[in-house]
Write an enzyme that holds these catalytic residues in place. Structure first.
Site, PDB file in Angstrom:
ATOM      1  CD  GLU A 285     -15.354 -16.414  -6.058  1.00 31.25           C
ATOM      2  OE1 GLU A 285     -15.336 -14.943  -6.066  1.00 31.25           O
ATOM      3  OE2 GLU A 285     -16.571 -16.846  -5.953  1.00 31.25           O
TER       4      GLU A 285
ATOM      5  CE  LYS B  70     -15.915 -25.890  -9.362  1.00 29.66           C
ATOM      6  NZ  LYS B  70     -16.485 -26.884  -8.554  1.00 29.66           N
TER       7      LYS B  70
ATOM      8  CG  ASP C 198     -14.663 -30.531  -3.041  1.00 26.93           C
ATOM      9  OD1 ASP C 198     -15.766 -30.634  -3.788  1.00 26.93           O
ATOM     10  OD2 ASP C 198     -13.969 -31.567  -3.224  1.00 26.93           O
TER      11      ASP C 198
ATOM     12  CE1 TYR D 177     -20.966 -19.974  -5.236  1.00 26.11           C
ATOM     13  CE2 TYR D 177     -19.859 -20.927  -3.066  1.00 26.11           C
ATOM     14  CZ  TYR D 177     -20.790 -21.090  -4.435  1.00 26.11           C
ATOM     15  OH  TYR D 177     -21.340 -22.223  -4.402  1.00 26.11           O
TER      16      TYR D 177
ATOM     17  CE  LYS E 298     -13.537 -30.051 -11.387  1.00 25.44           C
ATOM     18  NZ  LYS E 298     -14.340 -30.348 -10.316  1.00 25.44           N
TER      19      LYS E 298
ATOM     20  CB  CYS F  83     -12.072 -66.731  11.361  1.00 20.91           C
ATOM     21  SG  CYS F  83     -10.457 -65.850  11.447  1.00 20.91           S
TER      22      CYS F  83
ATOM     23  CB  CYS G  12      -8.602 -68.765  14.003  1.00 24.38           C
ATOM     24  SG  CYS G  12     -10.432 -68.354  14.399  1.00 24.38           S
TER      25      CYS G  12
ATOM     26  CB  CYS H  60     -13.198 -63.935  13.857  1.00 24.70           C
ATOM     27  SG  CYS H  60     -12.265 -65.318  14.739  1.00 24.70           S
TER      28      CYS H  60
ATOM     29  CB  CYS I 118      -8.498 -65.484  16.176  1.00 25.77           C
ATOM     30  SG  CYS I 118      -8.246 -65.335  14.477  1.00 25.77           S
TER      31      CYS I 118
HETATM   32  S1  IVH Z   1     -20.230 -19.474  -8.966  1.00 23.39           S
HETATM   33  C1  IVH Z   1     -23.509 -19.261 -11.858  1.00 23.39           C
HETATM   34  N1  IVH Z   1     -18.274 -19.723  -7.096  1.00 23.39           N
HETATM   35  O1  IVH Z   1     -19.157 -25.046  -7.846  1.00 23.39           O
HETATM   36  C2  IVH Z   1     -22.439 -19.509 -11.088  1.00 23.39           C
HETATM   37  N2  IVH Z   1     -19.486 -21.679  -7.631  1.00 23.39           N
HETATM   38  O2  IVH Z   1     -19.218 -26.514 -10.472  1.00 23.39           O
HETATM   39  C3  IVH Z   1     -22.621 -19.927  -9.762  1.00 23.39           C
HETATM   40  N3  IVH Z   1     -18.692 -23.465  -6.299  1.00 23.39           N
HETATM   41  O3  IVH Z   1     -22.848 -25.306  -8.451  1.00 23.39           O
HETATM   42  C4  IVH Z   1     -21.470 -20.402  -9.089  1.00 23.39           C
HETATM   43  N4  IVH Z   1     -17.221 -22.545  -5.084  1.00 23.39           N
HETATM   44  O4  IVH Z   1     -21.751 -25.259  -6.150  1.00 23.39           O
HETATM   45  C5  IVH Z   1     -19.102 -20.257  -7.782  1.00 23.39           C
HETATM   46  N5  IVH Z   1     -16.547 -19.572  -5.435  1.00 23.39           N
HETATM   47  C6  IVH Z   1     -17.294 -20.321  -6.259  1.00 23.39           C
HETATM   48  C7  IVH Z   1     -17.714 -21.604  -6.045  1.00 23.39           C
HETATM   49  C8  IVH Z   1     -18.733 -22.344  -6.599  1.00 23.39           C
HETATM   50  C9  IVH Z   1     -17.776 -23.630  -5.564  1.00 23.39           C
HETATM   51  C10 IVH Z   1     -19.586 -24.695  -6.803  1.00 23.39           C
HETATM   52  C11 IVH Z   1     -21.031 -24.372  -6.790  1.00 23.39           C
HETATM   53  C12 IVH Z   1     -21.423 -24.599  -8.327  1.00 23.39           C
HETATM   54  C13 IVH Z   1     -20.357 -25.623  -8.734  1.00 23.39           C
HETATM   55  C14 IVH Z   1     -20.088 -25.713 -10.106  1.00 23.39           C
END
Ligand code: IVH
Length: 701
Positions: free
Chosen positions: A138, A140, A142, A251, A347, A441, A444, A459, A464
């Site tokens: 799934e 990740k 941000d 999640y 990542k 400035c 000028c 300024c 100017c």
């Molecule tokens: S699972 C024990 N699932 O990434 C594992 N984390 O770098 C619990 N994060 O602290 C985390 N999307 O804040 C999980 N689909 C996802 C995520 C996710 C973002 C973040 C989360 C975690 C950090 C770790």
């Protein structure tokens, strides 16, 4: 939670309620009406905030919400903790209390390429004694991580991650996130208590609009949606949190207990089952985005494919998370003190890189603001070479402790402008030099000033050269008068050649002289001439925006344009009158007033008018003082000087309209003594101007 049948029933119920409301009748009983309103509102929150597919209009929703609020006010004993009205917070949070998580919030191990994943899968298979493992993959997200606890179906606590062991109790702020249900039917599955984790995000568009507003107000923009999300979660005013438009994805289930004698539902045997269950219960989870796959090659392919989709998503993700799907197997694999062995993050390519800060240039903007701009060694991030970026103001330099010669960490995320995250102080060798902010400035030579309430040096010489040129660049730009093929370089060129010296000069260019300049063929000259001529008929709001009045962005320019017949009307508007316009606060009103009180500006506008530039509002919706065409009004409470009917007649005589209730369609609420729920509601809709009776009388006169 919402099967098709239930959805149909709830949509029908919404219609019934609206009909009853119109007839000012309850359903069978007060209890039934309250229950109905709560269910219908919660359902519509889900349709709107989780599914993004509303089934009733905002106006109808507002009406139902107002009715629920009114009934609860009349029957305070019948208010329930999970009533949608309970999201609305009163007062400021004095302090965020530290609370322990039911289970520590661990981090994830990172991987960066296919080999890392192959390695991780091999170790997991060896440890599990299996030839193949089923994974759930799934996005990740941000954002800022949160942890929610539901007990007996009710949201009992929301917390930040903190140090992983304990976080801060932010329940009130969490309740402002409409995609997080205040209650969910966990008990239907025998679940008594559950801790679920997720990420709070700000949609890229919401973030962009938010930053545009900050820039228009001369505030440094927030670095990225992640910072904006985590900052928003810790704001002391929950009403401000509500305005930030936060979203949440859930999640992970970290802990749960079952009701006595209840067996664990099958859904809770796997991670993918949990995501589906959360989705069924009304949460936003990555149920649709997830993929369940056996074997690591498919996982790698899915991760790499998703990376190509990254910029098409409405929110930021920085990778994928791969989780062993079967909970029993997760338990077998266990965890280290830092991260579980059953999950790993993949990542995406870094959008950060380091470079050297070589110099800082100071640029003077069209309002005289002096902006430091960092020049760095060219660095390649996410397919773009970055060489310079704004440092916004002196405070940013100080807060980030930047020095010339520093190694700096640079980030460029999606369509967010590149920025310096921080300097890497550990890499200093003593040769770094402080960044000295100029006292005068750079263009000028006038002394710079910094008004007390501002963070920007300025300024103040409006003649100017830098300001003059920047004003012209802004005037011809795409969002302002949109004079195609003019652009910054021609403005600079023509100015340097003495062909134009101010905004009216754009319309007095000597094309014979331009024809003698290098790079101006017949075609480009005709194009330029046509574009300039065409711009004369641009709608008024573009001219107003193009004037570069401080704090007047595109939205305010539109508001102003639709409020007048001719731009010159604004000459006679008082600050109070300007303040009555939608979304205009004192700072903006003051700046507009100042602009139109300045003789030089009026002369410039007269010149533009004489040159044939459109000064008129040709797009309707006039609102001049004493003329209330198209404006909507509502009176509440007891008026002291006027009779209600008299006041309403005055509005209608001047073209205004009286509305039956508070909604986003209302422009003005006039409050007399003992104003009640209407005022409460109006305060939450920030487009409504609340006036006292005296203010109303002044306005109408
Ligand atoms: S699972 C024990 N699932 O990434 C594992 N984390 O770098 C619990 N994060 O602290 C985390 N999307 O804040 C999980 N689909 C996802 C995520 C996710 C973002 C973040 C989360 C975690 C950090 C770790």
């Amino acid at each position: 939670m919402y099967t098709k049948d239930i959805e149909i029933t709830l949509t029908q119920l919404a219609k019934d309620l609206l009909r009853h409301l119109q007839q000012q009748q309850l359903l069978q009983s007060i209890d039934e009406t309250l229950e109905g309103l709560r269910r219908v509102i919660a359902y519509n929150d889900w349709r709107y905030y989780v599914q993004s597919e509303p089934v009733i209009s905002d106006y109808e929703y507002d009406q139902l919400f107002a009715w629920l609020k009114k009934l609860e006010l009349e029957h305070p004993d019948l208010v329930s903790a999970d009533s949608p009205t309970q999201r609305v917070a009163k007062g400021l949070t004095k302090e965020f209390i530290t609370v322990p998580h039911l289970v520590p919030m661990l981090s994830l191990e990172n991987s960066y390429n296919a080999d890392d994943l192959i390695d991780w899968d091999r170790k997991a298979r060896e440890s599990a004694g299996l030839s193949e493992i089923e994974y759930c993959i799934e996005p990740k997200f941000d954002g800022a991580s949160i942890s929610l606890i539901y007990e007996d179906d009710h949201l009992s606590r929301g917390a930040t991650r903190g140090d992983g062991v304990a976080g801060e109790d932010i329940t009130t702020n969490i309740k402002q996130i409409r995609s997080i249900p205040l209650s969910a039917s966990f008990s239907k599955y025998g679940i008594h208590q559950i801790e679920i984790r997720g990420e709070v995000l700000i949609n890229k568009n919401t973030f962009k609009a938010f930053n545009e507003k900050r820039i228009a107000e001369n505030l440094p923009p927030l670095a990225n949606p992640r910072n904006a999300a985590s900052g928003s979660l810790r704001m002391v005013d929950p009403n401000e949190v509500a305005k930030r438009g936060l979203e949440a994805f859930l999640y992970h289930m970290s802990y749960h207990t079952m009701e006595t004698g209840k067996a664990e539902p099958d859904a809770l045997k796997t991670h993918s089952g949990t995501l589906d269950l959360l989705s069924t219960l009304g949460f936003r989870s990555p149920a649709k985005e997830k993929k369940v796959l056996k074997g690591i090659q498919g996982v790698i392919d899915y991760c790499q494919w998703f990376e190509t989709e990254r910029d098409n998503l409405p929110y930021e993700i920085d990778g994928m998370v791969i989780k062993v799907n079967d909970y029993a197997l997760q338990d077998k694999l266990g965890m280290t003190t830092h991260h579980p062995r059953w999950a790993i993050a993949f990542k995406f390519k870094a959008r950060q890189a380091t470079s050297k800060l070589r110099s800082v240039e100071f640029q003077v903007g069209r309002t005289g603001s002096v902006t430091p701009v960092a020049k760095i060694d060219p660095v390649h991030i996410g397919g773009v070479t970055v060489t310079s970026m704004s440092l916004f103001n002196e405070d940013v330099i100080r807060e980030k402790d930047l020095k010339l010669g520093d190694t700096v960490l640079v980030e460029r995320a999606g369509d967010v402008i590149p920025y310096i995250v921080k300097s890497v102080a550990d890499l200093r060798d003593g040769t770094e030099q402080p960044i000295l902010f100029p006292t005068h400035c750079p263009v000028c030579g006038d002394q710079l000033v910094k008004p007390e309430e501002e963070s920007v040096w300025r300024c103040t010489n409006i003649n100017c050269e830098a300001q003059v040129v920047e004003r012209m660049i802004h005037f011809v730009s795409k969002d302002a008068m949109d004079i195609k093929s003019f652009g910054e370089s021609n403005v600079r060129k023509f100015y340097a050649q003495g062909l134009m010296k101010d905004i009216p000069g754009i319309y007095e260019l000597d094309f014979d002289k331009i024809a003698t300049l290098e790079g101006f063929g017949k075609k480009s000259l005709t194009n330029l001439q046509t574009a300039i001529a065409l711009s004369k008929t641009q709608p008024l709001h573009r001219l107003i925006f193009g004037l570069g009045i401080r704090y007047v962005g595109e939205t305010t320019a539109k508001t102003l344009a639709s409020a007048v017949t001719n731009i010159m009307d604004l000459q006679s508007w008082t600050e109070e009158q300007i303040l009555l316009l939608e979304d205009i606060g004192p700072k903006v009103a003051g700046s507009i007033r100042q602009f139109f009180a300045n003789d030089d500006n009026i002369q410039m506008l007269n010149k533009l008018a004489a040159l044939g530039i459109n000064m008129e509002n040709t797009q309707g919706s006039r609102h001049v003082s004493g003329n209330l065409d198209g404006q909507t009004f509502l009176f509440t409470g007891t008026l002291a000087k006027l009779k209600r009917s008299e006041a309403e007649e005055m509005v209608e005589q001047q073209g205004g309209k009286i509305l039956g209730g508070v909604s986003s369609k209302l422009n003005f609420l006039i409050v007399g003594e003992d104003a009640g729920s209407k005022l409460e509601k109006a305060k939450k809709i920030n487009t409504i101007k609340v006036l006292t009776e005296d203010e109303f009388i002044k306005m109408i006169q």
